[in-house]
Design a protein around this motif. Structure first.
Motif, PDB file in Angstrom:
ATOM      1  N   THR A 493      17.789   6.902  58.311  1.00 38.55           N
ATOM      2  CA  THR A 493      16.597   7.276  57.551  1.00 38.55           C
ATOM      3  C   THR A 493      16.357   6.307  56.387  1.00 38.55           C
ATOM      4  O   THR A 493      15.247   6.260  55.838  1.00 38.55           O
ATOM      5  N   GLY A 494      17.392   5.558  55.987  1.00 37.26           N
ATOM      6  CA  GLY A 494      17.247   4.605  54.894  1.00 37.26           C
ATOM      7  C   GLY A 494      17.405   5.215  53.522  1.00 37.26           C
ATOM      8  O   GLY A 494      17.234   4.514  52.509  1.00 37.26           O
ATOM      9  N   LEU A 495      17.728   6.476  53.418  1.00 36.66           N
ATOM     10  CA  LEU A 495      17.925   7.108  52.120  1.00 36.66           C
ATOM     11  C   LEU A 495      19.238   6.648  51.491  1.00 36.66           C
ATOM     12  O   LEU A 495      20.147   6.170  52.180  1.00 36.66           O
ATOM     13  N   GLN A 496      19.320   6.813  50.167  1.00 35.39           N
ATOM     14  CA  GLN A 496      20.516   6.395  49.454  1.00 35.39           C
ATOM     15  C   GLN A 496      21.679   7.337  49.751  1.00 35.39           C
ATOM     16  O   GLN A 496      21.488   8.488  50.150  1.00 35.39           O
ATOM     17  N   LYS A 497      22.892   6.812  49.516  1.00 36.24           N
ATOM     18  CA  LYS A 497      24.096   7.562  49.842  1.00 36.24           C
ATOM     19  C   LYS A 497      24.164   8.899  49.098  1.00 36.24           C
ATOM     20  O   LYS A 497      24.530   9.921  49.674  1.00 36.24           O
ATOM     21  N   ASP A 498      23.798   8.910  47.808  1.00 39.71           N
ATOM     22  CA  ASP A 498      23.832  10.152  47.038  1.00 39.71           C
ATOM     23  C   ASP A 498      22.850  11.180  47.603  1.00 39.71           C
ATOM     24  O   ASP A 498      23.149  12.384  47.647  1.00 39.71           O
ATOM     25  N   GLN A 499      21.679  10.692  48.028  1.00 37.59           N
ATOM     26  CA  GLN A 499      20.692  11.598  48.610  1.00 37.59           C
ATOM     27  C   GLN A 499      21.206  12.193  49.921  1.00 37.59           C
ATOM     28  O   GLN A 499      21.052  13.393  50.177  1.00 37.59           O
ATOM     29  N   LEU A 500      21.814  11.341  50.749  1.00 39.55           N
ATOM     30  CA  LEU A 500      22.336  11.811  52.031  1.00 39.55           C
ATOM     31  C   LEU A 500      23.475  12.807  51.826  1.00 39.55           C
ATOM     32  O   LEU A 500      23.623  13.761  52.590  1.00 39.55           O
ATOM     33  N   ARG A 501      24.279  12.581  50.770  1.00 34.47           N
ATOM     34  CA  ARG A 501      25.359  13.523  50.481  1.00 34.47           C
ATOM     35  C   ARG A 501      24.797  14.908  50.154  1.00 34.47           C
ATOM     36  O   ARG A 501      25.308  15.938  50.619  1.00 34.47           O
ATOM     37  N   GLN A 502      23.735  14.943  49.348  1.00 31.07           N
ATOM     38  CA  GLN A 502      23.112  16.227  49.002  1.00 31.07           C
ATOM     39  C   GLN A 502      22.486  16.889  50.231  1.00 31.07           C
ATOM     40  O   GLN A 502      22.619  18.100  50.422  1.00 31.07           O
ATOM     41  N   ILE A 503      21.808  16.082  51.057  1.00 28.77           N
ATOM     42  CA  ILE A 503      21.172  16.637  52.262  1.00 28.77           C
ATOM     43  C   ILE A 503      22.218  17.199  53.208  1.00 28.77           C
ATOM     44  O   ILE A 503      22.040  18.274  53.790  1.00 28.77           O
ATOM     45  N   TRP A 504      23.340  16.480  53.358  1.00 24.69           N
ATOM     46  CA  TRP A 504      24.414  16.992  54.228  1.00 24.69           C
ATOM     47  C   TRP A 504      24.950  18.330  53.699  1.00 24.69           C
ATOM     48  O   TRP A 504      25.142  19.286  54.461  1.00 24.69           O
ATOM     49  N   SER A 505      25.197  18.401  52.412  1.00 26.07           N
ATOM     50  CA  SER A 505      25.753  19.641  51.834  1.00 26.07           C
ATOM     51  C   SER A 505      24.827  20.823  52.054  1.00 26.07           C
ATOM     52  O   SER A 505      25.283  21.946  52.314  1.00 26.07           O
ATOM     53  N   LEU A 506      23.522  20.590  51.948  1.00 24.06           N
ATOM     54  CA  LEU A 506      22.567  21.676  52.157  1.00 24.06           C
ATOM     55  C   LEU A 506      22.412  22.020  53.626  1.00 24.06           C
ATOM     56  O   LEU A 506      22.260  23.202  53.980  1.00 24.06           O
ATOM     57  N   SER A 507      22.469  21.029  54.507  1.00 26.30           N
ATOM     58  CA  SER A 507      22.190  21.258  55.929  1.00 26.30           C
ATOM     59  C   SER A 507      23.382  21.842  56.673  1.00 26.30           C
ATOM     60  O   SER A 507      23.206  22.672  57.573  1.00 26.30           O
ATOM     61  N   ASP A 508      24.588  21.404  56.318  1.00 28.76           N
ATOM     62  CA  ASP A 508      25.786  21.940  56.988  1.00 28.76           C
ATOM     63  C   ASP A 508      26.102  23.314  56.405  1.00 28.76           C
ATOM     64  O   ASP A 508      27.035  23.489  55.623  1.00 28.76           O
ATOM     65  N   ILE A 509      25.314  24.283  56.802  1.00 28.85           N
ATOM     66  CA  ILE A 509      25.336  25.599  56.147  1.00 28.85           C
ATOM     67  C   ILE A 509      26.669  26.306  56.345  1.00 28.85           C
ATOM     68  O   ILE A 509      27.184  26.951  55.425  1.00 28.85           O
ATOM     69  N   ASP A 510      27.240  26.208  57.554  1.00 31.42           N
ATOM     70  CA  ASP A 510      28.508  26.909  57.804  1.00 31.42           C
ATOM     71  C   ASP A 510      29.729  26.072  57.427  1.00 31.42           C
ATOM     72  O   ASP A 510      30.859  26.497  57.626  1.00 31.42           O
ATOM     73  N   LYS A 511      29.492  24.851  56.899  1.00 33.54           N
ATOM     74  CA  LYS A 511      30.563  23.988  56.371  1.00 33.54           C
ATOM     75  C   LYS A 511      31.668  23.698  57.384  1.00 33.54           C
ATOM     76  O   LYS A 511      32.851  23.635  57.036  1.00 33.54           O
ATOM     77  N   ASP A 512      31.257  23.483  58.646  1.00 36.19           N
ATOM     78  CA  ASP A 512      32.259  23.158  59.658  1.00 36.19           C
ATOM     79  C   ASP A 512      32.290  21.672  59.986  1.00 36.19           C
ATOM     80  O   ASP A 512      33.060  21.231  60.836  1.00 36.19           O
ATOM     81  N   GLY A 513      31.426  20.873  59.327  1.00 38.24           N
ATOM     82  CA  GLY A 513      31.412  19.442  59.557  1.00 38.24           C
ATOM     83  C   GLY A 513      30.600  19.001  60.755  1.00 38.24           C
ATOM     84  O   GLY A 513      30.531  17.810  61.053  1.00 38.24           O
ATOM     85  N   TYR A 514      29.989  19.952  61.467  1.00 35.38           N
ATOM     86  CA  TYR A 514      29.182  19.647  62.643  1.00 35.38           C
ATOM     87  C   TYR A 514      27.755  20.149  62.424  1.00 35.38           C
ATOM     88  O   TYR A 514      27.536  21.087  61.658  1.00 35.38           O
ATOM     89  N   PHE A 515      26.811  19.536  63.109  1.00 35.81           N
ATOM     90  CA  PHE A 515      25.418  19.987  63.068  1.00 35.81           C
ATOM     91  C   PHE A 515      25.069  20.673  64.386  1.00 35.81           C
ATOM     92  O   PHE A 515      25.171  20.039  65.447  1.00 35.81           O
ATOM     93  N   ASP A 516      24.687  21.932  64.330  1.00 36.47           N
ATOM     94  CA  ASP A 516      24.067  22.523  65.512  1.00 36.47           C
ATOM     95  C   ASP A 516      22.574  22.205  65.462  1.00 36.47           C
ATOM     96  O   ASP A 516      22.096  21.505  64.560  1.00 36.47           O
ATOM     97  N   HIS A 517      21.811  22.698  66.418  1.00 32.79           N
ATOM     98  CA  HIS A 517      20.389  22.360  66.498  1.00 32.79           C
ATOM     99  C   HIS A 517      19.654  22.770  65.223  1.00 32.79           C
ATOM    100  O   HIS A 517      18.859  21.997  64.658  1.00 32.79           O
ATOM    101  N   HIS A 518      19.904  23.972  64.729  1.00 36.72           N
ATOM    102  CA  HIS A 518      19.188  24.461  63.559  1.00 36.72           C
ATOM    103  C   HIS A 518      19.550  23.673  62.305  1.00 36.72           C
ATOM    104  O   HIS A 518      18.690  23.368  61.472  1.00 36.72           O
TER     105      HIS A 518
END
Length: 559
Positions: A493-518
């Motif tokens: 996506t070209g976003l900065q590392k800090d931005q991607l870190r925040q997006i990952w923390s918000l998106s990985d809701i169950d905190k298992d390190g994997y992304f399901d479809h949702h």
């Protein structure tokens, strides 16, 4: 419960055929490697005799992944199979007493019927020919259960007799139970050990059964079943007691994975741990769902183990043959070598730089040697050893490169596997009502989505439909993107590392390190909001953006 099966299997039939073609090509190459490089050494050094393992046949390479269930009687093995299939199967017997008195293999077929063991062992398309060596006494207690099932199109299930305890275990079964379990374990992709929360004692027969599973620890998964019948405090004590018992029985530095729950279709008796049980069941079903995709890797893994054993056996037989006198004193020398077998193993190990784990069990091997004449052994042929080495260093690594890996881009993944869809996984049950949750996937749900005021409303519903194809193109395993794959998508996506870190923390809701479809949809939504609309990344997700199935996780973390 037929809806979950038919829905998943109706998607992408053409891609399933492409995946099957890929599997067949890998199997054909494995057959050629085995016949040309490994089988000659096995015959020369009598691998089938010393390891009591017959030579492999083509049908064993072509076989579907097998899942074997093992446990004491009345732990819920047959009920677990019924839950997976969503229905009864021919020959099923369930009760508190030891009801399953035979080995039952569940296979897919156009009609419901049971197949006697003698007929099953000579079936040309099934990998059970090797069971003939256990005799008629066993085959009369072995049967096949055939039924049309979307689950059995992808895997074969093996239900075993309940392991006995106390006086019952002294009953003569008429065949060697542990040797039969060992035969199936060699060919199984997954071995499920079931325990009842009310019966944690490990009997002598169960211990001897677990002992023959040595070397297959990577395949073993444990289930603590009927855990809904005890409260939270009791569950904590029972779980600890089970781990303690397993630690004494299985000599391994790693702790086995234990799934806790109630694995059948009945509503939980106690909802105190409903959320935990739902997560545990989801993890187990994920393990089962990806078996077909991992089948080729498992076959390569098993062949590597076999090659290492054959190589060690070749050096042992060659050494024993070389030590024998040419004329007199052969029997005396043979007995001396058998008595000195620990030093023989040690000498061969150091000379050829072999690992101790490649050698056979010294006591069993010594007993086998007493039935042979060393003077009749074949001498060591280094060209056959070189063929085994070629398998380990050239043929099998090249074959592994043809299989999907985390290094693959979406383009190379498509080239290897074709389009990957949910139909490539085993369709397995998801019963939310069982855990006291609303089942939003039922046919009664509104096909136009939920209204904003409804609890099930999700603002990203339409985005999820639109992004479904791109998610599947990334090759999710069992419905989940690996951390490496998800990372590569976000980096692009070209976003900065800090931005991607925040997006990952918000998106990985169950905190298992994997992304399901949702979770993938949420991540793409956040990236789009930053890139296209210039919005800041929120400190927390609005509840309307959180998938309904995961809102309970956020509510729990808020306390």
């Amino acid at each position: 419960m037929a809806d979950w099966a038919s829905a998943k299997m109706s998607m992408g039939g053409g891609t399933a055929d492409a995946a099957a073609d890929k599997t067949n090509r890998v199997n054909d190459k494995l057959k050629a490697i085995y016949k040309n490089n490994i089988l000659p050494a096995e015959k020369r050094y009598r691998y089938d005799f010393f390891y009591e393992s017959p030579f492999l046949t083509d049908v064993e390479f072509d076989a579907k992944p097998q899942v074997m269930l093992v446990g004491q009687y009345s732990v819920g093995k047959t009920s677990f199979i019924r839950y997976m299939l969503g229905r009864d199967f021919p020959g099923a017997r369930i009760g508190p007493e030891p009801t399953t008195d035979r080995f039952t293999c569940l296979i897919n077929g156009p009609e419901e019927r049971t197949i006697p063991g003698n007929a099953l062992s000579v079936h040309p398309d099934l990998p059970f020919r090797g069971l003939e060596r256990f005799g008629v006494s066993f085959l009369s207690r072995f049967e096949g259960s055939q039924l049309p099932s979307s689950v059995l199109r992808s895997i074969t299930l093996v239900d075993t007799p309940g392991i006995l305890s106390g006086e019952k275990q002294r009953t003569n079964r008429g065949y060697d139970f542990t040797k039969v379990v060992s035969w199936f374990a060699d060919r199984a992709d997954l071995i499920i050990l079931l325990f009842d929360a009310h019966k944690l004692d490990i009997s002598d027969e169960l211990k001897s059964t677990i002992d023959v599973l040595k070397g297959h620890e990577d395949k073993i998964r444990c289930i603590l079943n009927k855990a809904d019948q005890i409260n939270r405090q009791q569950l904590m004590r029972v779980y600890g007691a089970l781990l303690w018992s397993l630690g004494k029985t299985i000599n391994s530095p790693e702790v086995l994975r234990v799934y806790v729950g109630s694995f059948w279709d009945q509503t939980l008796q106690n909802l105190d741990n409903a959320e935990l049980f739902a997560q545990e069941e989801e993890d187990l079903m994920r393990d089962l769902a990806i078996l077909p995709r991992q089948s080729a890797v498992r076959k390569i893994n098993e062949l590597v183990k076999r090659i290492r054993k054959v190589k060690a056996l070749a050096y042992i037989i060659g050494y024993l043959k070389a030590q024998m006198p040419t004329v007199m004193g052969k029997e005396k020398k043979q007995q001396k070598l058998i008595n000195d077998m620990p030093n023989v193993f040690r000498t061969i190990m150091k000379k050829h730089n072999l690992a101790p784990g490649d050698f056979p069990d010294i006591n069993k091997f010594s007993e086998k040697l007493k039935e042979t004449k060393f003077s009749e052994f074949k001498s060591l042929k280094m060209d056959e050893i070189q063929m085994l080495e070629d398998c380990l260093s050239n043929h099998l690594p090249r074959l592994m490169e043809e299989l999907p890996s985390e290094r693959d881009t979406p383009e190379t993944l498509k080239a290897k596997m074709g389009e990957v869809t949910a139909s490539d996984a085993v369709p397995l049950p998801t019963r939310k009502a069982k855990f006291g949750q609303a089942d939003t996937t039922s046919g009664a749900a509104n096909p136009f989505g939920a209204a904003e005021e409804d609890d099930d409303y999700w603002a990203l519903e339409e985005s999820a439909e639109r992004l479904k194809e791109s998610f599947e193109a990334l090759g999710p395993q069992g419905g989940f993107l690996s951390p490496q794959t998800a990372k590569e998508v976000l980096v692009k996506t070209g976003l900065q590392k800090d931005q991607l870190r925040q997006i990952w923390s918000l998106s990985d809701i169950d905190k298992d390190g994997y992304f399901d479809h949702h979770e993938y949809v949420v991540a793409m939504f956040l990236c789009d909001a930053v890139i296209q609309k210039g919005r800041p990344i929120p400190a927390e997700l609005p509840m309307s953006v959180v998938p309904p199935s995961k809102r309970a996780l956020l509510k729990k973390s808020a306390f």
